[in-house]
Write an enzyme that holds these catalytic residues in place. Structure first.
Site, short mmCIF file in Angstrom:
data_model
loop_
_atom_site.label_atom_id
_atom_site.label_comp_id
_atom_site.label_asym_id
_atom_site.label_seq_id
_atom_site.Cartn_x
_atom_site.Cartn_y
_atom_site.Cartn_z
N SER A 87 19.11 -15.20 -39.50
CA SER A 87 20.28 -13.76 -38.99
C SER A 87 21.53 -14.52 -38.56
CB SER A 87 19.27 -13.12 -38.36
OG SER A 87 19.66 -12.41 -38.11
N GLU A 101 13.01 -7.17 -46.02
CA GLU A 101 13.53 -7.77 -44.64
C GLU A 101 13.59 -6.16 -43.64
OE1 GLU A 101 15.44 -10.13 -43.32
OE2 GLU A 101 16.03 -11.86 -45.69
N HIS A 115 12.29 -9.90 -42.28
CA HIS A 115 13.07 -10.39 -41.40
C HIS A 115 12.12 -11.56 -40.75
CE1 HIS A 115 17.36 -11.11 -40.71
NE2 HIS A 115 17.02 -10.85 -39.48
#
Length: 572
Positions: free
Chosen positions: A264, A378, A476
């Protein structure tokens, strides 16, 4: 209105909490404490935990695992660092050192200055407990126990299998994510024990966040000998890498075989470090998971120093501070509690004179082997599309990310309600992660001499329907359990396929840290990515090789960005 695409990760933490709600700090904590205190904590929490038979069996397992680890832990060998001698703990065949200072506390007059060396000490300093995390708001991952925080936070942690200082092992340096507003080097999911057992040293490093880490200010720029400001959090990362160069050999590591890795905003940091001239020679490999900084600067003028300074000056006024001296006197909690959008990197002369896209396009990146990728779903961790409809799609999209070019929106059909839900997920996936990773891979393959290995993570962890991650799939964060081989940290119904993939992925990552190539005996072949063929490793059950996923949609983004790049930077 100005286009909002660039810098899209700065609000991830807020959005994930809006989606699922803030998670409290309940449950068993194995976070930083001395062993006796940890045992007390484990047993005191036991009585307060509820749940059915399955959950109770899991709690009992956690209890005995934690107790057995504490019982088996012994003092690790002492290590002489540049500042003094430290002692850690020995557990699970590893020497573990927690809370090692790599720089002086950035407090008082050192607030908003480049980090300086930690002060030396006499005697032996205990390195058996994690230090507080840097000042922040919220947590970087749903379900995470909120860490203790302090402005005095520039510490790192080391897991090493080396028994002597002469083993020259590869080193992985982990940079946490959290949108530059939160994150912790002590989060259990990032612990390096499982990777270290495969023959590498793992270090997790801290860095300043939010306004304490990224404030640009005209007065700070005038004060600086480098005629710049902002990027203090990035300077912390560089200081940690410099410390590792000077000290890791004493832990059995090879300072000439260092891999930087992050997820990230941690991966955004990796893309920045590859572009920064200050970091040349401090690492020899790079891993980026779901994050990079490659969109056109014309879409985000606030990232340029002059505009970031104006943003910072307005922020200072909002706090009632008439000078830098007054700002340095304000409580850290006041600064982080009112971030004012000061949560992004700055293009400035010292740390980042060129954007990552420009540095790579000119072939000026730190040219090292690169392993990067993103996850198939994600956006499921970012947005709730339960109530998305075809009728409200355009309005919801503009509210979420701003007005987008019609050609870009048209690449995601949304004529029906189901199409609208998938379009929202697909567009957010590609906007926030997918295009950046594709661009990064193509740039390195095009101008670099070192290989790039590109993945698409597609496995759906068995997130329980009652958990904060319900319905997320390959979202994610989802790859982290597999990369660190930490499935057993979560009491879910992991399958044999999950465990096999965790073994394979953690081995890929370790192999890459060792040689710059993830391939090794017993693993499915992972071909390097080259622009002529664009082969991507699909990490799932089974592992396969495919093309770039969602190429039609990514190409629509690419066309928009290519058209924008020729335009002059907006003056705002």
């Amino acid at each position: 209105m100005p286009h909002p695409i660039f810098g899209h990760l700065s609000n991830i933490a807020q959005r994930q909490h809006a989606r699922k709600g803030t998670v409290g700090a309940s449950g068993v904590s194995l976070r930083p404490t001395r062993n006796s205190r940890r045992v007390i904590l484990i047993f005191s929490k036991w009585k307060s935990l509820g749940g059915g038979p399955v959950r109770n069996r899991w709690k009992l397992t956690c209890l005995f695992v934690a107790a057995s680890q504490l019982a088996s832990a012994t003092v690790a060998r002492q290590v002489l660092t540049e500042s003094g001698t430290i002692s850690g703990i020995r557990a699970n065949g590893l020497n573990v050192y927690k809370g090692i200072p790599f720089a002086a506390p950035p407090v008082g007059d050192l607030r908003w200055r480049p980090p300086v060396h930690a002060a030396p000490w006499t005697g032996t300093r205990k390195a058996d407990a994690f230090a507080p995390a840097c000042m922040q708001v919220g947590v970087s991952m749903p379900g995470e126990t909120a860490p203790a925080v302090s402005e005095d936070c520039l510490y790192l942690n080391i897991w090493t299998p080396a028994k002597t200082a002469h083993e020259h092992l590869p080193v992985i340096v982990w940079i946490y994510g959290g949108g530059y507003i939160n994150g912790s080097a002590s989060m259990p999911l990032y612990w390096g024990d499982r990777l270290a057992q495969k023959g590498v040293i793992v270090a997790t490093i801290a860095y300043r966040l939010g306004p304490l880490g990224f404030l640009a200010l005209s007065e700070l720029t005038r004060e600086s000998t480098h005629h710049s400001s902002g990027n203090y959090g990035l300077m912390d990362q560089i200081a940690a890498l410099e410390w590792i160069q000077r000290n890791i050999a004493a832990f059995g590591g090879d300072p000439k075989c260092v891999t930087i890795a992050g997820q990230s905003s941690g991966a955004i940091s990796v893309s920045i470090l590859m572009a920064s001239p200050l970091v040349k020679g401090l690492f020899q490999r790079a891993i980026g998971e779901s994050g990079g900084l490659f969109e056109p600067l014309a879409l985000a003028p606030k990232f340029l120093l002059a505009n970031a300074e104006r943003e910072g000056d307005k922020y200072a006024v909002s706090l009632g501070a008439a000078s830098l001296k007054e700002l340095r006197r304000l409580p850290a909690t006041l600064l982080t509690g009112n971030a004012g959008g000061i949560v992004h990197a700055v293009i400035e002369p010292y740390v980042l004179p060129l954007s990552p896209y420009e540095a790579f396009a000119l072939g000026q990146q730190n040219d090292v082997p690169l392993l990067i990728g993103s996850n198939a779903e994600e956006a499921r961790a970012m947005v709730d599309v339960t109530h998305e409809t075809a009728a409200t799609f355009d309005r919801d999209l503009e509210h979420s990310v701003g007005q987008l070019p019609p050609a870009l929106v048209a690449a995601y059909p949304h004529a029906t309600d189901e199409q609208a839900r998938q379009a929202q997920l697909g567009l957010e996936r590609d906007l926030r992660f997918g295009w950046d990773m594709w661009a990064w891979a193509r740039l390195q393959a095009g101008t670099g001499q070192s290989p790039v290995f590109y993945y698409s993570f597609r496995q759906q962890p068995p997130f329980p329907s009652s958990s904060v991650y319900a319905g997320w799939g390959a979202s994610h964060f989802a790859e982290l359990w597999y990369v660190f081989d930490h499935l057993d940290q979560s009491p879910w119904n992991w399958t044999a396929a999950d465990r096999r993939l965790a073994e394979e992925m953690s081995s890929y990552w370790v192999n890459f840290a060792r040689s710059g190539d993830p391939n090794g005996p017993g693993l499915p072949l992972w071909p390097a990515f080259v622009n002529a063929e664009s082969k991507v490793q699909y990490l799932g059950d089974p592992i396969t090789v495919g093309g770039v996923a969602n190429i039609h949609e990514l190409s629509a983004f690419d066309a928009v960005y290519t058209a924008v790049r020729g335009k002059p930077f907006a003056a705002r």
